[in-house]
Design a protein around this motif. Structure first.
Motif, PDB file in Angstrom:
ATOM      1  N   GLN A 161       0.810  -1.216   0.000  1.00 30.38           N
ATOM      2  CA  GLN A 161       0.000   0.000   0.000  1.00 30.38           C
ATOM      3  C   GLN A 161       0.845   1.269   0.000  1.00 30.38           C
ATOM      4  O   GLN A 161       0.352   2.335   0.341  1.00 30.38           O
ATOM      5  CB  GLN A 161      -0.981   0.002   1.186  1.00 30.38           C
ATOM      6  N   ASN A 162       2.089   1.157  -0.371  1.00 37.30           N
ATOM      7  CA  ASN A 162       2.962   2.328  -0.408  1.00 37.30           C
ATOM      8  C   ASN A 162       3.014   2.836  -1.839  1.00 37.30           C
ATOM      9  O   ASN A 162       3.484   2.146  -2.733  1.00 37.30           O
ATOM     10  CB  ASN A 162       4.357   1.967   0.096  1.00 37.30           C
ATOM     11  N   HIS A 163       2.539   4.036  -2.021  1.00 35.13           N
ATOM     12  CA  HIS A 163       2.550   4.677  -3.334  1.00 35.13           C
ATOM     13  C   HIS A 163       3.635   5.742  -3.384  1.00 35.13           C
ATOM     14  O   HIS A 163       3.506   6.736  -4.079  1.00 35.13           O
ATOM     15  CB  HIS A 163       1.166   5.261  -3.656  1.00 35.13           C
ATOM     16  N   ARG A 164       4.681   5.517  -2.624  1.00 32.66           N
ATOM     17  CA  ARG A 164       5.874   6.364  -2.565  1.00 32.66           C
ATOM     18  C   ARG A 164       5.535   7.826  -2.232  1.00 32.66           C
ATOM     19  O   ARG A 164       5.906   8.738  -2.960  1.00 32.66           O
ATOM     20  CB  ARG A 164       6.676   6.253  -3.855  1.00 32.66           C
ATOM     21  N   PRO A 165       4.874   8.068  -1.102  1.00 29.45           N
ATOM     22  CA  PRO A 165       4.550   9.447  -0.737  1.00 29.45           C
ATOM     23  C   PRO A 165       5.812  10.279  -0.532  1.00 29.45           C
ATOM     24  O   PRO A 165       6.810   9.786   0.001  1.00 29.45           O
ATOM     25  CB  PRO A 165       3.759   9.304   0.574  1.00 29.45           C
ATOM     26  N   GLU A 166       5.750  11.519  -0.942  1.00 33.69           N
ATOM     27  CA  GLU A 166       6.935  12.373  -0.898  1.00 33.69           C
ATOM     28  C   GLU A 166       7.473  12.588   0.509  1.00 33.69           C
ATOM     29  O   GLU A 166       8.663  12.838   0.676  1.00 33.69           O
ATOM     30  CB  GLU A 166       6.632  13.709  -1.566  1.00 33.69           C
ATOM     31  N   ASP A 167       6.626  12.493   1.521  1.00 30.97           N
ATOM     32  CA  ASP A 167       7.079  12.740   2.890  1.00 30.97           C
ATOM     33  C   ASP A 167       7.701  11.523   3.567  1.00 30.97           C
ATOM     34  O   ASP A 167       8.261  11.637   4.656  1.00 30.97           O
ATOM     35  CB  ASP A 167       5.902  13.238   3.740  1.00 30.97           C
ATOM     36  N   HIS A 168       7.596  10.347   2.963  1.00 31.82           N
ATOM     37  CA  HIS A 168       8.139   9.109   3.543  1.00 31.82           C
ATOM     38  C   HIS A 168       9.662   9.146   3.529  1.00 31.82           C
ATOM     39  O   HIS A 168      10.273   9.711   2.626  1.00 31.82           O
ATOM     40  CB  HIS A 168       7.634   7.909   2.722  1.00 31.82           C
ATOM     41  N   ALA A 199      15.960   8.821  -1.142  1.00 29.61           N
ATOM     42  CA  ALA A 199      16.254   8.817  -2.581  1.00 29.61           C
ATOM     43  C   ALA A 199      16.672  10.212  -3.046  1.00 29.61           C
ATOM     44  O   ALA A 199      17.652  10.365  -3.790  1.00 29.61           O
ATOM     45  CB  ALA A 199      15.045   8.325  -3.369  1.00 29.61           C
ATOM     46  N   ASP A 200      15.944  11.226  -2.605  1.00 30.20           N
ATOM     47  CA  ASP A 200      16.271  12.610  -2.990  1.00 30.20           C
ATOM     48  C   ASP A 200      17.655  13.002  -2.502  1.00 30.20           C
ATOM     49  O   ASP A 200      18.442  13.620  -3.242  1.00 30.20           O
ATOM     50  CB  ASP A 200      15.229  13.583  -2.441  1.00 30.20           C
ATOM     51  N   ARG A 201      17.992  12.677  -1.266  1.00 32.06           N
ATOM     52  CA  ARG A 201      19.299  13.051  -0.705  1.00 32.06           C
ATOM     53  C   ARG A 201      20.441  12.323  -1.424  1.00 32.06           C
ATOM     54  O   ARG A 201      21.471  12.927  -1.720  1.00 32.06           O
ATOM     55  CB  ARG A 201      19.378  12.752   0.797  1.00 32.06           C
ATOM     56  N   LEU A 202      20.261  11.047  -1.688  1.00 30.17           N
ATOM     57  CA  LEU A 202      21.315  10.288  -2.374  1.00 30.17           C
ATOM     58  C   LEU A 202      21.537  10.804  -3.791  1.00 30.17           C
ATOM     59  O   LEU A 202      22.685  10.930  -4.236  1.00 30.17           O
ATOM     60  CB  LEU A 202      20.972   8.796  -2.383  1.00 30.17           C
ATOM     61  N   ARG A 203      20.453  11.104  -4.494  1.00 28.90           N
ATOM     62  CA  ARG A 203      20.584  11.670  -5.847  1.00 28.90           C
ATOM     63  C   ARG A 203      21.303  13.019  -5.800  1.00 28.90           C
ATOM     64  O   ARG A 203      22.152  13.310  -6.651  1.00 28.90           O
ATOM     65  CB  ARG A 203      19.212  11.834  -6.495  1.00 28.90           C
ATOM     66  N   ALA A 204      20.982  13.844  -4.812  1.00 35.82           N
ATOM     67  CA  ALA A 204      21.614  15.158  -4.688  1.00 35.82           C
ATOM     68  C   ALA A 204      23.125  15.026  -4.463  1.00 35.82           C
ATOM     69  O   ALA A 204      23.885  15.926  -4.836  1.00 35.82           O
ATOM     70  CB  ALA A 204      20.975  15.948  -3.546  1.00 35.82           C
ATOM     71  N   LEU A 205      23.529  13.906  -3.887  1.00 31.66           N
ATOM     72  CA  LEU A 205      24.954  13.646  -3.665  1.00 31.66           C
ATOM     73  C   LEU A 205      25.616  12.986  -4.872  1.00 31.66           C
ATOM     74  O   LEU A 205      26.793  12.653  -4.832  1.00 31.66           O
ATOM     75  CB  LEU A 205      25.143  12.778  -2.418  1.00 31.66           C
ATOM     76  N   TYR A 239       8.601   9.016  10.795  1.00 32.85           N
ATOM     77  CA  TYR A 239       9.779   8.825   9.954  1.00 32.85           C
ATOM     78  C   TYR A 239       9.556   9.389   8.560  1.00 32.85           C
ATOM     79  O   TYR A 239       9.214   8.682   7.623  1.00 32.85           O
ATOM     80  CB  TYR A 239      10.179   7.342   9.906  1.00 32.85           C
ATOM     81  N   GLY A 240       9.735  10.701   8.466  1.00 33.10           N
ATOM     82  CA  GLY A 240       9.774  11.398   7.183  1.00 33.10           C
ATOM     83  C   GLY A 240      11.250  11.470   6.812  1.00 33.10           C
ATOM     84  O   GLY A 240      11.772  10.607   6.126  1.00 33.10           O
ATOM     85  N   SER A 241      11.943  12.463   7.331  1.00 26.17           N
ATOM     86  CA  SER A 241      13.396  12.478   7.163  1.00 26.17           C
ATOM     87  C   SER A 241      13.993  11.533   8.200  1.00 26.17           C
ATOM     88  O   SER A 241      13.460  11.378   9.296  1.00 26.17           O
ATOM     89  CB  SER A 241      13.950  13.897   7.341  1.00 26.17           C
TER      90      SER A 241
END
Length: 188
Positions: A11-18, A24-30, A168-170
């Protein structure tokens, strides 16, 4: 740069706050290569379909770090048991908040994901982290998964299912683990 594969649960639709999206965003930024796929039909998943998707992503990205949450932990264990995961597919694996069979059997749409029987030879360095009060694993992750499969386990007091409902967002500690492999995961 390291290749990361992040796998979500039921039931996880990859919400942006998860925390997985945040990670994923932090690793890509690195500058890292990150695959964070939306697995097919997350509300009524098919184990065979998810196994094929996992194999496809592993084949495309080569050796990597895998981070699996909730039902994706069971996906990973089934992939190991069935030979879908091959030696060298993952250098490090983090298994987060797996649900127990006692919970899975109450939900016909995910019952087939119940943990595989027998011993497993897990690839790479594998680590398990879970809350001491996870409603999806009332018996305790160390008891159900850590000890039987020989996985080093960290238990976080009051962390629930390590999801948005548990705050557990960030999750900077998981980013530190991804980057170094040894950071304790007990802090948010």
């Amino acid at each position: 740069m390291t290749a990361y594969l992040i796998l979500h649960g039921w039931q996880n639709h990859r919400p942006e706050d998860h925390w997985q999206h945040w990670l994923a965003d932090r690793l890509r930024a690195l500058g890292h290569e990150v695959t964070y796929p939306q697995l097919p039909d997350p509300d009524d998943p098919d184990l065979g379909v998810w196994l094929a998707e996992l194999r496809r992503h592993l084949a495309a990205d080569g050796p990597q770090v895998v981070v699996a949450h909730s039902l994706a932990v069971l996906l990973w264990l089934h992939a190991v048991a069935r030979g879908v995961v091959r030696d060298g597919d993952a250098d490090r694996v983090l298994l987060v908040a797996p649900p127990s069979a006692s919970v899975l059997v109450r939900h016909p749409e995910i019952a087939e994901f119940a943990p595989p029987d027998g011993e497993l030879t897990l690839p790479g360095i594998t680590r398990l982290v879970a809350g001491d009060d996870d409603p999806y694993c009332p018996e305790g992750a160390r008891t159900v998964f850590g000890d039987p499969f020989g996985i080093p386990t960290e238990i976080i007091p009051g962390a629930g299912h390590l999801d948005l409902d548990a705050g557990y967002g960030s999750w900077p500690a998981v980013l530190e683990w991804c980057l170094g492999g040894t950071a304790p995961l007990t802090a948010r």
